[in-house]
Design an enzyme around this catalytic site. Structure first.
Site, short mmCIF file in Angstrom:
data_model
loop_
_atom_site.label_atom_id
_atom_site.label_comp_id
_atom_site.label_asym_id
_atom_site.label_seq_id
_atom_site.Cartn_x
_atom_site.Cartn_y
_atom_site.Cartn_z
N ILE A 1 25.69 41.89 26.74
CA ILE A 1 25.28 42.75 27.84
C ILE A 1 26.46 43.11 28.72
O ILE A 1 26.59 44.25 29.18
CB ILE A 1 24.18 42.04 28.68
CG1 ILE A 1 23.08 41.50 27.79
CG2 ILE A 1 23.63 42.99 29.74
CD1 ILE A 1 22.43 42.53 26.90
N GLU A 2 27.31 42.13 28.99
CA GLU A 2 28.40 42.33 29.94
C GLU A 2 29.52 43.20 29.37
O GLU A 2 30.01 44.10 30.06
CB GLU A 2 28.96 40.97 30.37
CG GLU A 2 28.04 40.16 31.26
CD GLU A 2 27.96 40.73 32.66
OE1 GLU A 2 28.76 41.62 33.00
OE2 GLU A 2 27.08 40.30 33.42
N SER A 3 29.95 42.92 28.16
CA SER A 3 31.16 43.57 27.65
C SER A 3 31.10 43.94 26.18
O SER A 3 32.12 44.39 25.63
CB SER A 3 32.35 42.62 27.85
OG SER A 3 32.16 41.44 27.07
#
Length: 555
Positions: free
Chosen positions: A161-163
């Site tokens: 989700i983040e990166s």
């Protein structure tokens, strides 16, 4: 029972013999039981006659002894049947995905936001393929750490989700790394950020910091969904949203509090990825095989060593090495600051074997702390490099000088051939200032002037002039309106004399020069000089800070 000595003498002889043998057997049994009772330590020495402690046995009360009647038959020895509950045999996970699925422990979300995110991912199979293949380098280590901490395995999917599992990812807000740490948050979790390395991108350090942070947030809010919201939005914002709902008598769960759209969709996005990883066939998705074993091993360094040398000895490409060690910004690994590097599992053994037999130099670079403020050309001359090479290696933009205390990467020489010390490796900074000092000047607009036309006349950016004066870029100016400019000290405003209105321009130039503190035929008061000097120092400082920040953002 009646003792044998009390039997009448008229008893038959066979009966007496029978009782005699019974008495002898009983005596032998009592003797053996007495030995077992008194001496239960087989290694203890037998008591002697002169030992006072030997009388303890005589003073110890004996237990009553019994003997079965001779005519009572013994019962047969039987075998008892026992039923042991069957042992559940758990097969080892076939791959890492199965191990992740077994560790899911968070409550599921459901709803339109989750469905929307599922559709978004399901319609992008190429994107899922790229980020899952990229995760194969790092996922096993993350799973191991989460299991060791007894945390929900959904958190192993958070870098998706983040990166998208890209450790070099940088957001518009300057969050960096797989776990997307902001600079200040990274510093609070001991993630070093300097011109030589950025630990927010380090695989081991950033994973440790992210899980520490998530545990801290869960301890504060007592709910994993709220902890994730705080990870994305900030714990202060989540706390205020909860407090606001409490005051209104409303529920305080993740789906109940008010939050920005990005945070509102944050957990549903993670839920969608969890659903796809749990049932990839249901979403027409094929996950790449990731073995349930380590991808990399940790190698300890005790000397500075070039990245190229590590890659050559380990028989890997520099790109693959940097993919496992993304925190490194320079072509050399400084052992004092980065004592451990990651290598593919088999290549780590190859590297250690070849390193033992390596005879050549390990590092061709070292760090040099600039003693005084100087131009890049002067610094390059001091360290034996060309100006262009020094700028390129250290990411120094044009028209900038290097301030005292800056740390520069330079080639090793006979005079500079030592490893970089820890205080430099951990705290190296690059501080810059403009080659040309800007001076605050005030000019008057002419009839028909616009801000853009005036900026062109003095060869400065219209956007900059607009910012200095808080005006629109194409704002019309009134005749005689004063406009502030930041002009290089070495530039003479008389350059505008060639423009139409030469006489007026010359007159205006004299006024500007006087206000700027430049030499003119008119005597300038000491007060004016003091004000001008203060303005120059202030504007120069702002320019230096902005330029330095820009330089630090470069990888």
């Amino acid at each position: 029972m009646t003792p044998a000595s009390a039997l009448p003498s008229s008893a038959p002889a066979p009966s007496r013999r029978h009782h005699w043998w019974s008495t002898a057997a009983l005596a032998a049994g009592l003797f053996l039981s007495g030995c077992a009772t008194v001496y239960n330590d087989y290694n203890a020495p037998a008591p002697s006659a002169t030992d006072p402690s030997s009388n303890r046995a005589a003073n110890t009360p004996r237990l009553p002894s019994y003997r079965l009647p001779g005519d009572v038959p013994l019962s047969d020895i039987g075998v008892a049947s026992t039923s042991v509950p069957p042992v559940a045999l758990l097969a080892a996970p076939a791959d890492l995905w199965e191990r992740i699925r077994r560790g899911f422990a968070m409550n599921d979300l459901d709803g339109d936001l989750v469905r929307d995110q599922e559709r978004w991912y399901a319609t992008r199979p190429d994107y899922i393929q790229r980020m899952t293949e990229r995760s194969s380098r790092y996922l096993f280590h993350i799973v191991e750490e989460i299991e060791r901490r007894n945390m929900p395995m959904e958190l192993a999917l958070l870098p998706f989700i983040e990166s998208a599992f890209n450790p070099q990812a940088v957001s518009s807000a300057r969050a960096a790394g797989m776990w997307q740490f902001m600079p200040a948050t990274g510093q609070s979790f001991d993630l070093k950020q300097n011109v030589f390395r950025d630990d927010r991108r380090d695989v081991l350090a950033s994973t440790r910091a992210a899980l520490d942070y998530l545990q801290q947030l869960h301890g504060r809010f007592g709910d994993w969904h709220l902890a994730l919201a705080a990870y994305n939005w900030g714990q202060g914002n989540v706390n205020r949203a909860i407090t606001q709902n409490k005051r209104q008598g409303l529920p305080t769960g993740y789906t109940d509090i008010n939050m920005p759209l990005e945070t509102r969709t944050y957990v549903p996005k993670l839920q969608a990825v969890k659903n796809i990883m749990a049932r990839p066939q249901a979403f027409n998705t094929t996950l790449p095989l990731i073995g349930n074993h380590p991808f990399f091993d940790t190698v300890t360094l005790d000397r500075d060593i070039d990245v190229a040398v590590i890659a050559r000895l380990a028989e890997v490409s520099e790109a693959d090495f940097r993919a496992l060690n993304p925190s490194l910004k320079q072509p050399v690994v400084m052992a004092s600051g980065t004592p451990n590097v990651l290598l593919p599992w088999d290549n780590a053994v190859i590297f250690q074997t070849k390193l033992q037999s390596h005879n050549g130099p390990l590092a061709s670079w070292t760090a040099w702390v600039v003693p005084t403020t100087m131009t890049v050309a002067q610094a390059a001359s001091r360290v034996g490099m060309s100006e262009a090479e020094l700028r390129d290696v250290n990411n120094i933009p044009p028209s900038m000088s290097v301030r005292a205390g800056s740390s520069l990467l330079v080639p090793r020489t006979g005079q500079r051939n030592t490893d970089v010390p820890l205080h430099v490796a951990d705290n190296a900074q690059l501080s810059l200032q403009p080659d040309i000092v800007l001076r605050r000047s005030v000019v008057k607009a002419r009839k028909g002037d616009t801000l853009a036309r005036l900026a062109q006349r003095y060869n400065v950016s219209a956007v900059s002039v607009a910012g200095w004066n808080k005006l629109a870029v194409n704002a019309a100016l009134k005749p005689g309106q004063q406009v502030t400019l930041m002009l290089p000290k070495r530039v003479s405003l008389a350059a505008s004399a060639g423009a139409p209105g030469k006489k007026a321009a010359a007159s205006g130039t004299r006024k500007v020069a006087k206000s700027a503190g430049q030499p003119t035929k008119t005597k300038v008061s000491a007060v004016a000089k003091k004000k001008t000097t203060k303005a120059v120092a202030s504007s120069g400082a702002k320019t230096r800070v902005a330029s330095s920040a820009k330089a630090d953002r470069k990888p």
